[in-house]
Write a protein that holds these residues in place. Structure first.
Motif, PDB file in Angstrom:
ATOM      1  N   LEU A  80       0.831  -1.207   0.000  1.00 25.82           N
ATOM      2  CA  LEU A  80       0.000   0.000   0.000  1.00 25.82           C
ATOM      3  C   LEU A  80       0.866   1.257   0.000  1.00 25.82           C
ATOM      4  CD1 LEU A  80      -2.855   1.229   0.200  1.00 25.82           C
ATOM      5  CD2 LEU A  80      -2.627   1.055   2.689  1.00 25.82           C
ATOM      6  N   VAL A  81       1.894   1.266   0.823  1.00 20.46           N
ATOM      7  CA  VAL A  81       2.777   2.428   0.917  1.00 20.46           C
ATOM      8  C   VAL A  81       3.470   2.701  -0.420  1.00 20.46           C
ATOM      9  CG1 VAL A  81       4.939   3.249   1.950  1.00 20.46           C
ATOM     10  CG2 VAL A  81       3.127   2.344   3.409  1.00 20.46           C
ATOM     11  N   TYR A  82       3.877   1.655  -1.106  1.00 21.05           N
ATOM     12  CA  TYR A  82       4.616   1.817  -2.358  1.00 21.05           C
ATOM     13  C   TYR A  82       3.712   1.891  -3.591  1.00 21.05           C
ATOM     14  CZ  TYR A  82       8.671   1.055   0.506  1.00 21.05           C
ATOM     15  OH  TYR A  82       9.621   1.183   1.484  1.00 21.05           O
ATOM     16  N   ALA A  83       2.407   1.747  -3.409  1.00 21.64           N
ATOM     17  CA  ALA A  83       1.469   1.701  -4.537  1.00 21.64           C
ATOM     18  C   ALA A  83       1.483   2.969  -5.383  1.00 21.64           C
ATOM     19  CB  ALA A  83       0.049   1.426  -4.045  1.00 21.64           C
ATOM     20  N   ASP A  84       1.642   4.124  -4.750  1.00 23.76           N
ATOM     21  CA  ASP A  84       1.595   5.377  -5.512  1.00 23.76           C
ATOM     22  C   ASP A  84       2.978   5.872  -5.929  1.00 23.76           C
ATOM     23  OD1 ASP A  84       2.555   6.281  -3.095  1.00 23.76           O
ATOM     24  OD2 ASP A  84       0.879   7.629  -2.673  1.00 23.76           O
ATOM     25  N   GLY A  85       4.000   5.068  -5.657  1.00 26.13           N
ATOM     26  CA  GLY A  85       5.354   5.422  -6.077  1.00 26.13           C
ATOM     27  C   GLY A  85       6.043   6.445  -5.203  1.00 26.13           C
ATOM     28  N   GLU A  86       5.381   6.891  -4.173  1.00 26.62           N
ATOM     29  CA  GLU A  86       5.956   7.881  -3.261  1.00 26.62           C
ATOM     30  C   GLU A  86       5.798   7.387  -1.829  1.00 26.62           C
ATOM     31  OE1 GLU A  86       4.440  11.830  -3.845  1.00 26.62           O
ATOM     32  OE2 GLU A  86       4.168  11.465  -5.984  1.00 26.62           O
ATOM     33  N   ARG A 113      10.005  -5.080   1.968  1.00 20.73           N
ATOM     34  CA  ARG A 113       9.844  -3.904   1.120  1.00 20.73           C
ATOM     35  C   ARG A 113      10.157  -4.253  -0.337  1.00 20.73           C
ATOM     36  NH1 ARG A 113      13.959  -0.084   2.692  1.00 20.73           N
ATOM     37  NH2 ARG A 113      15.221  -1.179   1.171  1.00 20.73           N
ATOM     38  N   GLU A 114      11.253  -4.937  -0.565  1.00 17.37           N
ATOM     39  CA  GLU A 114      11.646  -5.292  -1.927  1.00 17.37           C
ATOM     40  C   GLU A 114      10.647  -6.264  -2.553  1.00 17.37           C
ATOM     41  OE1 GLU A 114      13.967  -3.667  -3.650  1.00 17.37           O
ATOM     42  OE2 GLU A 114      14.102  -2.484  -1.810  1.00 17.37           O
ATOM     43  N   ASN A 118       8.367  -5.591  -5.920  1.00 13.77           N
ATOM     44  CA  ASN A 118       8.364  -6.539  -7.039  1.00 13.77           C
ATOM     45  C   ASN A 118       6.951  -7.006  -7.375  1.00 13.77           C
ATOM     46  OD1 ASN A 118      11.133  -6.496  -7.522  1.00 13.77           O
ATOM     47  ND2 ASN A 118      11.529  -8.091  -6.010  1.00 13.77           N
ATOM     48  N   ILE A 119       6.166  -7.284  -6.374  1.00 11.26           N
ATOM     49  CA  ILE A 119       4.782  -7.712  -6.601  1.00 11.26           C
ATOM     50  C   ILE A 119       3.989  -6.612  -7.304  1.00 11.26           C
ATOM     51  CG2 ILE A 119       2.591  -8.177  -5.390  1.00 11.26           C
ATOM     52  CD1 ILE A 119       4.375 -10.629  -5.709  1.00 11.26           C
ATOM     53  N   LEU A 120       4.168  -5.372  -6.849  1.00 15.44           N
ATOM     54  CA  LEU A 120       3.474  -4.257  -7.497  1.00 15.44           C
ATOM     55  C   LEU A 120       3.898  -4.119  -8.954  1.00 15.44           C
ATOM     56  CD1 LEU A 120       3.585  -1.623  -4.632  1.00 15.44           C
ATOM     57  CD2 LEU A 120       1.534  -2.697  -5.576  1.00 15.44           C
ATOM     58  N   SER A 121       5.175  -4.304  -9.220  1.00  8.71           N
ATOM     59  CA  SER A 121       5.680  -4.236 -10.584  1.00  8.71           C
ATOM     60  C   SER A 121       5.074  -5.341 -11.446  1.00  8.71           C
ATOM     61  CB  SER A 121       7.200  -4.345 -10.585  1.00  8.71           C
ATOM     62  OG  SER A 121       7.693  -4.374 -11.892  1.00  8.71           O
TER      63      SER A 121
END
Length: 132
Positions: A80-86, A113-114, A118-121
């Protein structure tokens, strides 16, 4: 991805926590909104009404009694934190507070975190493949 393993109480706690994390930087992005909707579908439950004034971080985190369930919550929150790229300072501080509360090794959090990134990517790539 793993939220279906949580108890009903933990699912409620997770959604409350997810909303708190998503609103931590005072910006509820479209990406965060979409991901929370996907969390609700995965857990087969309706979204909750989030009230920041009633939020109790320790109380919510204490709902996750099993070590594996704490890790599930952390993995999903990192996505969730990394979903918006910021990653806002407030979001990172919340993740740090959660890691400390759960007594997790900070090095493990780096691996989480990594994995989340990767999952989001991969998810983004999958969405693109659908539209080819």
């Amino acid at each position: 991805m793993f939220l279906n393993r949580l108890s009903m109480n933990e699912k409620q706690a997770f959604l409350t926590l997810a909303h708190h994390v998503a609103h931590a930087d005072s910006e509820f992005s479209v990406e965060e909104e979409v991901l929370i909707a996907k969390y609700c579908m995965e857990m087969q439950m309706d979204d909750i009404e989030y009230d920041e004034a009633k939020f109790d971080l320790v109380g919510v985190l204490n709902a996750f009694e099993r070590d594996s369930h704490q890790k599930i919550a952390l993995l999903e929150l990192m996505a969730l934190v990394y979903a918006d790229g910021e990653v806002a300072k407030q979001e990172q501080q919340l993740l740090n507070d959660i890691i400390v509360h759960f007594g997790l090794n900070p090095n493990l959090a780096i691996v989480y975190r990594e994995w989340s990134k990767n999952i989001l990517s991969l998810f983004t790539q999958g969405e693109a493949l659908i539209h080819l």
